[in-house]
Write a protein that holds these residues in place. Structure first.
Motif, PDB file in Angstrom:
ATOM      1  N   ARG A 120       3.237   4.995  10.782  1.00  0.00           N
ATOM      2  CA  ARG A 120       3.523   5.064  12.217  1.00  0.00           C
ATOM      3  C   ARG A 120       3.556   3.690  12.875  1.00  0.00           C
ATOM      4  NH1 ARG A 120      -1.318   4.791  15.082  1.00  0.00           N
ATOM      5  NH2 ARG A 120      -3.212   5.094  13.845  1.00  0.00           N
ATOM      6  N   ASN A 121       3.066   2.630  12.177  1.00  0.00           N
ATOM      7  CA  ASN A 121       3.136   1.280  12.742  1.00  0.00           C
ATOM      8  C   ASN A 121       4.444   0.577  12.415  1.00  0.00           C
ATOM      9  OD1 ASN A 121       2.791   0.810  10.044  1.00  0.00           O
ATOM     10  ND2 ASN A 121       1.028  -0.554  10.239  1.00  0.00           N
ATOM     11  N   GLY A 122       5.399   1.298  11.810  1.00  0.00           N
ATOM     12  CA  GLY A 122       6.702   0.727  11.523  1.00  0.00           C
ATOM     13  C   GLY A 122       6.857   0.159  10.132  1.00  0.00           C
ATOM     14  N   THR A 123       5.799   0.128   9.336  1.00  0.00           N
ATOM     15  CA  THR A 123       5.871  -0.373   7.971  1.00  0.00           C
ATOM     16  C   THR A 123       6.102   0.781   7.002  1.00  0.00           C
ATOM     17  OG1 THR A 123       3.471  -0.181   7.614  1.00  0.00           O
ATOM     18  CG2 THR A 123       4.300  -2.249   8.569  1.00  0.00           C
ATOM     19  N   ALA A 124       6.323   0.437   5.746  1.00  0.00           N
ATOM     20  CA  ALA A 124       6.511   1.438   4.697  1.00  0.00           C
ATOM     21  C   ALA A 124       5.888   0.925   3.405  1.00  0.00           C
ATOM     22  CB  ALA A 124       7.987   1.749   4.487  1.00  0.00           C
ATOM     23  N   ASN A 125       5.358   1.842   2.608  1.00  0.00           N
ATOM     24  CA  ASN A 125       4.740   1.504   1.330  1.00  0.00           C
ATOM     25  C   ASN A 125       5.499   2.163   0.195  1.00  0.00           C
ATOM     26  OD1 ASN A 125       2.351   1.452   3.425  1.00  0.00           O
ATOM     27  ND2 ASN A 125       1.670   0.210   1.707  1.00  0.00           N
ATOM     28  N   LEU A 126       5.712   1.394  -0.878  1.00  0.00           N
ATOM     29  CA  LEU A 126       6.269   1.937  -2.118  1.00  0.00           C
ATOM     30  C   LEU A 126       5.107   2.195  -3.061  1.00  0.00           C
ATOM     31  CD1 LEU A 126       8.754   2.653  -3.857  1.00  0.00           C
ATOM     32  CD2 LEU A 126       8.766   0.275  -4.646  1.00  0.00           C
ATOM     33  N   LEU A 127       4.806   3.461  -3.291  1.00  0.00           N
ATOM     34  CA  LEU A 127       3.659   3.860  -4.094  1.00  0.00           C
ATOM     35  C   LEU A 127       4.130   4.592  -5.340  1.00  0.00           C
ATOM     36  CD1 LEU A 127       1.525   5.224  -1.110  1.00  0.00           C
ATOM     37  CD2 LEU A 127       1.419   2.934  -2.122  1.00  0.00           C
TER      38      LEU A 127
END
Length: 387
Positions: A158-165
């Motif tokens: 929700r803070n505009g970032t994204a994670n590749l997990l």
């Protein structure tokens, strides 16, 4: 025959396009003029009969299609569509494959598979295409994970970032993984909602998130909505009444302590004409049920729009993280039993049931291809905040 052949070539080609493949093969050898028309790359009367087979609702192809590659009257460009849209088992075990140029095999690969799957290419594009095609067919028919021990997925924060997990492929379950995310974000008391974003020939993109009436604007995941609904693109006048029925049936569990809806943030650059800002996706090529993606595709299977304007069902919005994963499409993936008041393949039934337990890796390149309009503050490989 002489009066028929005296017609303009465009009219003859249009008439030939109404034939089935077997009849068109016969007609193409009746005279030199008909052979020339059938062989013409620009007229290409073969395209419509071939597409009718590839888009057949029964999934059955004409017998004449099996050895069509030996016919010299069939323009080569038809094979790009056949290899891009045909059933994997049919191409691998039944069809006689044509001799194509390396660039044509590359085009077939780019149209059929996700961009991130190019990592498996080691020699030629033909070898890569056939290897990935067999791998997809094998994984969609079994639980084998030898070729890919870890399955990658993406979360939109929700803070505009994204994670590749990534998760261990043997027991990877996006629903279980997302439930853990909900627990970490204090959202475990709210139900999980699933959306089918876009479907390709061998894989479909699934998004899992939480819909609720947010307590404040800080809990809203604006990128989640932008990902599902490109700014400026709407469903139009075609509203599905069943969608509202389904929305009412899954309202339980929503956080109703804050009744007044929170307006989503406005875009700084409004889109006047979506057709000028977006282009239909062609690499990879969506299935017929999403052929207009990212625009709305009529027919009942494009169910990204379940609300009006900036709000989702009954003034709820996406809050917390959203998990995006790639689900392999097998023979049982789309088989459902309709229940009263519910739309099939609309919510959790997308990930629960037979044929819905096989997944493939989703990478940054895949996300960029599927949603090029999505602007992320930071792309983070692995867990964490990216510091």
């Amino acid at each position: 025959m002489s009066s028929f052949e005296s017609l303009p070539v465009e009219l003859i080609a249009d008439a030939l396009g109404e034939l089935d493949v077997a009849s068109l093969i016969t007609v193409s050898y009746l005279s030199r003029r008909l052979r020339a028309i059938a062989s013409d790359n620009a007229l290409n009367p073969w395209r419509r009969p071939i597409l009718r087979n590839l888009y057949s609702p029964t999934g059955e192809y004409e017998d004449a299609l099996r050895h069509l590659s030996v016919r010299q009257t069939v323009p080569r460009q038809n094979w790009v569509e056949i290899l891009s849209l045909g059933k994997a088992e049919y191409l691998l075990f039944e069809m006689t494959l044509p001799n194509l140029k390396e660039t044509e095999w590359q085009e077939c690969f780019m149209r059929r598979f996700l961009p991130g799957w190019q990592k498996w290419k080691t020699t030629t594009w033909k070898a890569a295409f056939l290897k990935i095609l067999h791998r997809v067919w094998h994984r969609s028919h079994s639980s084998c994970t030898t070729d890919e021990s870890w399955t990658k997925y993406i979360t939109l924060n929700r803070n505009g970032t994204a994670n590749l997990l990534d998760g261990f492929s043997r027991n990877y379950n996006p629903l279980v993984t997302f439930n853990e995310m909900k627990l970490q974000n204090n959202l475990a008391h709210l139900p999980t909602h699933t959306r089918l974003v876009v479907e390709f020939r061998d894989v479909r993109i699934i998004a899992l998130g939480v819909l609720s009436k947010p307590r404040s604007a800080f809990s809203i995941n604006s990128n989640a909505r932008i990902f599902l609904h490109p700014p400026g693109v709407t469903k139009g006048d075609e509203e599905d009444d069943r969608a509202s029925t389904s929305a009412r049936s899954i309202l339980e569990g929503s956080d109703d302590s804050y009744v007044a809806p929170v307006l989503p943030p406005e875009r700084t650059v409004p889109i006047v004409n979506p057709r000028d800002a977006y282009r239909q996706l062609t690499h990879p090529l969506p299935a017929s049920c999403h052929e207009n993606y990212p625009f709305y595709t009529p027919g009942g299977e494009d169910k990204r729009w379940l609300g009006n304007e900036g709000m989702e069902e009954h003034d709820r919005q996406w809050i917390g993280p959203m998990l995006i994963t790639a689900q392999l499409v097998g023979p049982q993936t789309k088989q459902v039993v309709e229940e009263d008041g519910l739309i099939p393949l609309q919510d959790l039934d997308l990930v629960v049931g037979p044929g819905r337990g096989q997944y493939a890796s989703l990478t940054w390149d895949d996300l960029t291809a599927i949603a090029p309009w999505l602007e992320l503050a930071n792309k983070i490989n692995g867990p964490g905040l990216g510091h």
